[in-house]
Design a protein around this motif. Structure first.
Motif, PDB file in Angstrom:
ATOM      1  N   SER A   1       1.207  14.213   3.016  1.00  0.00           N
ATOM      2  CA  SER A   1       0.141  13.489   2.320  1.00  0.00           C
ATOM      3  C   SER A   1      -0.976  14.422   1.871  1.00  0.00           C
ATOM      4  O   SER A   1      -0.986  15.604   2.195  1.00  0.00           O
ATOM      5  CB  SER A   1      -0.435  12.408   3.237  1.00  0.00           C
TER       6      SER A   1
ATOM      7  N   VAL B   1       0.863  -1.174   0.000  1.00  0.00           N
ATOM      8  CA  VAL B   1       0.000   0.000   0.000  1.00  0.00           C
ATOM      9  C   VAL B   1       0.901   1.226   0.000  1.00  0.00           C
ATOM     10  O   VAL B   1       1.831   1.319   0.795  1.00  0.00           O
ATOM     11  CB  VAL B   1      -0.923   0.016   1.241  1.00  0.00           C
ATOM     12  N   ASP B   2       0.634   2.150  -0.904  1.00  0.00           N
ATOM     13  CA  ASP B   2       1.432   3.362  -1.036  1.00  0.00           C
ATOM     14  C   ASP B   2       0.820   4.461  -0.186  1.00  0.00           C
ATOM     15  O   ASP B   2      -0.375   4.736  -0.282  1.00  0.00           O
ATOM     16  CB  ASP B   2       1.454   3.783  -2.518  1.00  0.00           C
ATOM     17  N   CYS B   3       1.619   5.068   0.671  1.00  0.00           N
ATOM     18  CA  CYS B   3       1.133   6.162   1.505  1.00  0.00           C
ATOM     19  C   CYS B   3       2.285   7.147   1.720  1.00  0.00           C
ATOM     20  O   CYS B   3       3.408   6.888   1.321  1.00  0.00           O
ATOM     21  CB  CYS B   3       0.599   5.642   2.834  1.00  0.00           C
ATOM     22  N   ALA B   4       1.986   8.273   2.338  1.00  0.00           N
ATOM     23  CA  ALA B   4       3.001   9.288   2.612  1.00  0.00           C
ATOM     24  C   ALA B   4       2.876   9.720   4.067  1.00  0.00           C
ATOM     25  O   ALA B   4       1.785   9.705   4.637  1.00  0.00           O
ATOM     26  CB  ALA B   4       2.817  10.488   1.688  1.00  0.00           C
TER      27      ALA B   4
ATOM     28  N   THR C   1      -2.382  16.051  -4.037  1.00  0.00           N
ATOM     29  CA  THR C   1      -2.091  15.129  -5.137  1.00  0.00           C
ATOM     30  C   THR C   1      -1.136  14.020  -4.698  1.00  0.00           C
ATOM     31  O   THR C   1      -0.622  13.280  -5.527  1.00  0.00           O
ATOM     32  CB  THR C   1      -1.493  15.882  -6.347  1.00  0.00           C
ATOM     33  N   SER C   2      -0.874  13.928  -3.420  1.00  0.00           N
ATOM     34  CA  SER C   2       0.031  12.912  -2.890  1.00  0.00           C
ATOM     35  C   SER C   2      -0.763  11.689  -2.430  1.00  0.00           C
ATOM     36  O   SER C   2      -1.976  11.610  -2.568  1.00  0.00           O
ATOM     37  CB  SER C   2       0.823  13.498  -1.717  1.00  0.00           C
ATOM     38  N   GLN C   3      -0.069  10.757  -1.833  1.00  0.00           N
ATOM     39  CA  GLN C   3      -0.675   9.542  -1.312  1.00  0.00           C
ATOM     40  C   GLN C   3      -1.455   9.851  -0.032  1.00  0.00           C
ATOM     41  O   GLN C   3      -1.289  10.897   0.572  1.00  0.00           O
ATOM     42  CB  GLN C   3       0.418   8.503  -1.003  1.00  0.00           C
ATOM     43  N   PRO C   4      -2.285   8.903   0.410  1.00  0.00           N
ATOM     44  CA  PRO C   4      -3.017   9.090   1.667  1.00  0.00           C
ATOM     45  C   PRO C   4      -2.085   9.054   2.875  1.00  0.00           C
ATOM     46  O   PRO C   4      -0.945   8.599   2.793  1.00  0.00           O
ATOM     47  CB  PRO C   4      -4.001   7.919   1.684  1.00  0.00           C
TER      48      PRO C   4
END
Length: 115
Positions: free
Chosen positions: A14, A6-9, A17-20
């Motif tokens: 976050s 899972v991609d997140c920031a 336009t970034s990841q959750p």
């Protein structure tokens, strides 16, 4: 449905336009079958650090105030979204931003869905 990754920031980077948010994901999965093993208190140190760093670069932010589910329509990656938005505004097309996004999606489909 399962997930291998899972991609997140980190929370302070976050959204938009970034990841959750990573903190939200870690908290949601805590004590369950998919617990990440990440300690929220340790993660908070990173969140605070990057929040300070991000503040230093505020002048370079896009000005976008929230994320948008229309990304599922135009499928434009976040970096391309903010760059194209800036370019469109620079060319005097800010009032035509919705049409620019539709044209982006049409061009992508015409070229074989390369994005």
């Amino acid at each position: 449905a399962g997930a291998d990754a899972v991609d997140c920031a980190v929370d302070s980077m976050s959204g938009m336009t970034s990841q959750p948010s990573m903190g939200s994901l870690v908290a949601a999965l805590q004590n369950g079958e998919r617990d990440t093993g990440v300690e929220l208190q340790e993660l908070s140190k990173l969140i605070e650090y990057w929040e300070t760093v991000r503040f230093s670069y505020a002048a370079f932010e896009s000005g976008q105030k929230s994320g948008s589910s229309e990304v599922y329509d135009h499928e434009m990656p976040g970096g391309q979204y903010t760059n194209l938005q800036f370019q469109s505004t620079s060319l005097g097309l800010a009032d035509q931003w919705s049409q620019v996004k539709r044209n982006y999606a049409a061009a992508n489909r015409l070229l074989g869905d390369i994005v």
